[in-house]
Design a protein around this motif. Structure first.
Motif, PDB file in Angstrom:
ATOM      1  N   THR A 230      27.408  51.241  65.075  1.00  0.00           N
ATOM      2  CA  THR A 230      28.406  50.712  64.152  1.00  0.00           C
ATOM      3  C   THR A 230      28.254  49.210  63.984  1.00  0.00           C
ATOM      4  O   THR A 230      28.405  48.678  62.879  1.00  0.00           O
ATOM      5  CB  THR A 230      29.808  51.032  64.675  1.00  0.00           C
ATOM      6  OG1 THR A 230      29.883  52.434  64.943  1.00  0.00           O
ATOM      7  CG2 THR A 230      30.870  50.685  63.658  1.00  0.00           C
ATOM      8  N   ALA A 231      27.934  48.530  65.065  1.00  0.00           N
ATOM      9  CA  ALA A 231      27.755  47.076  64.978  1.00  0.00           C
ATOM     10  C   ALA A 231      26.562  46.724  64.106  1.00  0.00           C
ATOM     11  O   ALA A 231      26.604  45.759  63.327  1.00  0.00           O
ATOM     12  CB  ALA A 231      27.574  46.493  66.372  1.00  0.00           C
ATOM     13  N   LYS A 232      25.482  47.485  64.225  1.00  0.00           N
ATOM     14  CA  LYS A 232      24.304  47.218  63.397  1.00  0.00           C
ATOM     15  C   LYS A 232      24.612  47.456  61.929  1.00  0.00           C
ATOM     16  O   LYS A 232      24.241  46.654  61.067  1.00  0.00           O
ATOM     17  CB  LYS A 232      23.147  48.106  63.844  1.00  0.00           C
ATOM     18  CG  LYS A 232      21.855  47.856  63.090  1.00  0.00           C
ATOM     19  CD  LYS A 232      20.771  48.823  63.502  1.00  0.00           C
ATOM     20  CE  LYS A 232      20.148  48.434  64.784  1.00  0.00           C
ATOM     21  NZ  LYS A 232      18.877  47.695  64.627  1.00  0.00           N
ATOM     22  N   LYS A 233      25.329  48.539  61.621  1.00  0.00           N
ATOM     23  CA  LYS A 233      25.668  48.825  60.231  1.00  0.00           C
ATOM     24  C   LYS A 233      26.608  47.768  59.669  1.00  0.00           C
ATOM     25  O   LYS A 233      26.485  47.368  58.505  1.00  0.00           O
ATOM     26  CB  LYS A 233      26.297  50.210  60.120  1.00  0.00           C
ATOM     27  CG  LYS A 233      25.313  51.336  60.331  1.00  0.00           C
ATOM     28  CD  LYS A 233      25.939  52.674  60.088  1.00  0.00           C
ATOM     29  CE  LYS A 233      26.707  53.149  61.292  1.00  0.00           C
ATOM     30  NZ  LYS A 233      27.105  54.556  61.193  1.00  0.00           N
ATOM     31  N   ARG A 234      27.533  47.305  60.485  1.00  0.00           N
ATOM     32  CA  ARG A 234      28.455  46.263  60.041  1.00  0.00           C
ATOM     33  C   ARG A 234      27.703  44.965  59.757  1.00  0.00           C
ATOM     34  O   ARG A 234      27.988  44.266  58.777  1.00  0.00           O
ATOM     35  CB  ARG A 234      29.531  46.055  61.101  1.00  0.00           C
ATOM     36  CG  ARG A 234      30.626  45.089  60.707  1.00  0.00           C
ATOM     37  CD  ARG A 234      31.792  45.145  61.668  1.00  0.00           C
ATOM     38  NE  ARG A 234      31.379  44.920  63.047  1.00  0.00           N
ATOM     39  CZ  ARG A 234      31.470  45.840  64.015  1.00  0.00           C
ATOM     40  NH1 ARG A 234      31.938  47.054  63.761  1.00  0.00           N
ATOM     41  NH2 ARG A 234      31.107  45.559  65.248  1.00  0.00           N
ATOM     42  N   ASN A 235      26.732  44.638  60.588  1.00  0.00           N
ATOM     43  CA  ASN A 235      25.946  43.424  60.387  1.00  0.00           C
ATOM     44  C   ASN A 235      25.044  43.538  59.157  1.00  0.00           C
ATOM     45  O   ASN A 235      24.811  42.554  58.453  1.00  0.00           O
ATOM     46  CB  ASN A 235      25.110  43.135  61.634  1.00  0.00           C
ATOM     47  CG  ASN A 235      24.452  41.789  61.594  1.00  0.00           C
ATOM     48  OD1 ASN A 235      24.942  40.886  60.922  1.00  0.00           O
ATOM     49  ND2 ASN A 235      23.345  41.650  62.284  1.00  0.00           N
ATOM     50  N   LEU A 236      24.540  44.733  58.881  1.00  0.00           N
ATOM     51  CA  LEU A 236      23.683  44.924  57.718  1.00  0.00           C
ATOM     52  C   LEU A 236      24.467  44.860  56.408  1.00  0.00           C
ATOM     53  O   LEU A 236      23.886  44.678  55.345  1.00  0.00           O
ATOM     54  CB  LEU A 236      22.961  46.264  57.820  1.00  0.00           C
ATOM     55  CG  LEU A 236      21.873  46.372  58.872  1.00  0.00           C
ATOM     56  CD1 LEU A 236      21.378  47.805  58.969  1.00  0.00           C
ATOM     57  CD2 LEU A 236      20.730  45.438  58.579  1.00  0.00           C
ATOM     58  N   SER A 237      25.780  45.016  56.461  1.00  0.00           N
ATOM     59  CA  SER A 237      26.593  44.990  55.251  1.00  0.00           C
ATOM     60  C   SER A 237      26.787  43.583  54.712  1.00  0.00           C
ATOM     61  O   SER A 237      27.144  43.411  53.547  1.00  0.00           O
ATOM     62  CB  SER A 237      27.960  45.621  55.529  1.00  0.00           C
ATOM     63  OG  SER A 237      27.806  46.985  55.836  1.00  0.00           O
TER      64      SER A 237
ATOM     65  N   ASN B 181      20.845  52.103  53.564  1.00  0.00           N
ATOM     66  CA  ASN B 181      20.992  53.129  52.544  1.00  0.00           C
ATOM     67  C   ASN B 181      21.061  54.536  53.107  1.00  0.00           C
ATOM     68  O   ASN B 181      21.877  55.339  52.656  1.00  0.00           O
ATOM     69  CB  ASN B 181      19.842  53.052  51.536  1.00  0.00           C
ATOM     70  CG  ASN B 181      20.005  51.885  50.600  1.00  0.00           C
ATOM     71  OD1 ASN B 181      21.117  51.555  50.230  1.00  0.00           O
ATOM     72  ND2 ASN B 181      18.915  51.248  50.238  1.00  0.00           N
ATOM     73  N   HIS B 182      20.247  54.868  54.067  1.00  0.00           N
ATOM     74  CA  HIS B 182      20.253  56.232  54.598  1.00  0.00           C
ATOM     75  C   HIS B 182      19.809  56.193  56.045  1.00  0.00           C
ATOM     76  O   HIS B 182      19.483  55.128  56.574  1.00  0.00           O
ATOM     77  CB  HIS B 182      19.355  57.149  53.750  1.00  0.00           C
ATOM     78  CG  HIS B 182      17.925  56.761  53.746  1.00  0.00           C
ATOM     79  ND1 HIS B 182      16.949  57.441  54.411  1.00  0.00           N
ATOM     80  CD2 HIS B 182      17.282  55.712  53.172  1.00  0.00           C
ATOM     81  CE1 HIS B 182      15.773  56.858  54.237  1.00  0.00           C
ATOM     82  NE2 HIS B 182      15.951  55.799  53.493  1.00  0.00           N
ATOM     83  N   ILE B 183      19.825  57.344  56.690  1.00  0.00           N
ATOM     84  CA  ILE B 183      19.562  57.486  58.131  1.00  0.00           C
ATOM     85  C   ILE B 183      20.510  56.566  58.903  1.00  0.00           C
ATOM     86  O   ILE B 183      20.095  55.727  59.707  1.00  0.00           O
ATOM     87  CB  ILE B 183      18.078  57.197  58.476  1.00  0.00           C
ATOM     88  CG1 ILE B 183      17.136  57.885  57.502  1.00  0.00           C
ATOM     89  CG2 ILE B 183      17.759  57.686  59.880  1.00  0.00           C
ATOM     90  CD1 ILE B 183      15.680  57.544  57.713  1.00  0.00           C
ATOM     91  N   LEU B 184      21.794  56.711  58.633  1.00  0.00           N
ATOM     92  CA  LEU B 184      22.786  55.835  59.243  1.00  0.00           C
ATOM     93  C   LEU B 184      23.387  56.430  60.510  1.00  0.00           C
ATOM     94  O   LEU B 184      24.076  55.714  61.240  1.00  0.00           O
ATOM     95  CB  LEU B 184      23.900  55.544  58.233  1.00  0.00           C
ATOM     96  CG  LEU B 184      23.450  54.831  56.953  1.00  0.00           C
ATOM     97  CD1 LEU B 184      24.599  54.733  55.980  1.00  0.00           C
ATOM     98  CD2 LEU B 184      22.887  53.477  57.267  1.00  0.00           C
ATOM     99  N   GLU B 185      23.142  57.718  60.792  1.00  0.00           N
ATOM    100  CA  GLU B 185      23.752  58.337  61.972  1.00  0.00           C
ATOM    101  C   GLU B 185      23.269  57.704  63.259  1.00  0.00           C
ATOM    102  O   GLU B 185      24.053  57.486  64.182  1.00  0.00           O
ATOM    103  CB  GLU B 185      23.433  59.837  62.007  1.00  0.00           C
ATOM    104  CG  GLU B 185      24.372  60.680  61.192  1.00  0.00           C
ATOM    105  CD  GLU B 185      24.066  62.164  61.352  1.00  0.00           C
ATOM    106  OE1 GLU B 185      23.148  62.508  62.112  1.00  0.00           O
ATOM    107  OE2 GLU B 185      24.760  62.960  60.718  1.00  0.00           O
ATOM    108  N   LYS B 186      21.990  57.401  63.331  1.00  0.00           N
ATOM    109  CA  LYS B 186      21.433  56.887  64.585  1.00  0.00           C
ATOM    110  C   LYS B 186      21.621  55.387  64.742  1.00  0.00           C
ATOM    111  O   LYS B 186      21.326  54.854  65.800  1.00  0.00           O
ATOM    112  CB  LYS B 186      19.951  57.230  64.694  1.00  0.00           C
ATOM    113  CG  LYS B 186      19.091  56.671  63.580  1.00  0.00           C
ATOM    114  CD  LYS B 186      17.633  57.049  63.765  1.00  0.00           C
ATOM    115  CE  LYS B 186      17.385  58.473  63.337  1.00  0.00           C
ATOM    116  NZ  LYS B 186      15.956  58.806  63.287  1.00  0.00           N
TER     117      LYS B 186
END
Length: 65
Positions: free
Chosen positions: A38-45, A30-35
């Motif tokens: 990209t792979a982690k954010k893609r997996n969390l989706s 939801n937030h604090i996505l800068e740190k």
């Protein structure tokens, strides 16, 4: 028998697949996505299936799922 009420908070968070399994979203997207990478954010989706030990609790909250 009267109709059973479903927990609205659970109804917004869970849905059922065609085979009857329960699907949920992952946390921490939801937030604090800068740190986060990209792979982690893609997996969390991606959606995941609720574990069997927790599925009974979810079904109790959503009787018509």
């Amino acid at each position: 028998m009267p109709k059973l009420k479903s927990r609205k908070a659970a109804a917004k968070r869970f849905r059922a697949t065609g085979t009857g399994k329960i699907v949920r979203r992952k946390a921490f997207k939801n937030h604090i996505l800068e740190k986060k990478t990209t792979a982690k954010k893609r997996n969390l989706s991606k959606a995941v299936i609720v574990k069997d030990c927790d599925a009974d609790n979810v079904r109790g909250m959503l009787p018509y799922l």
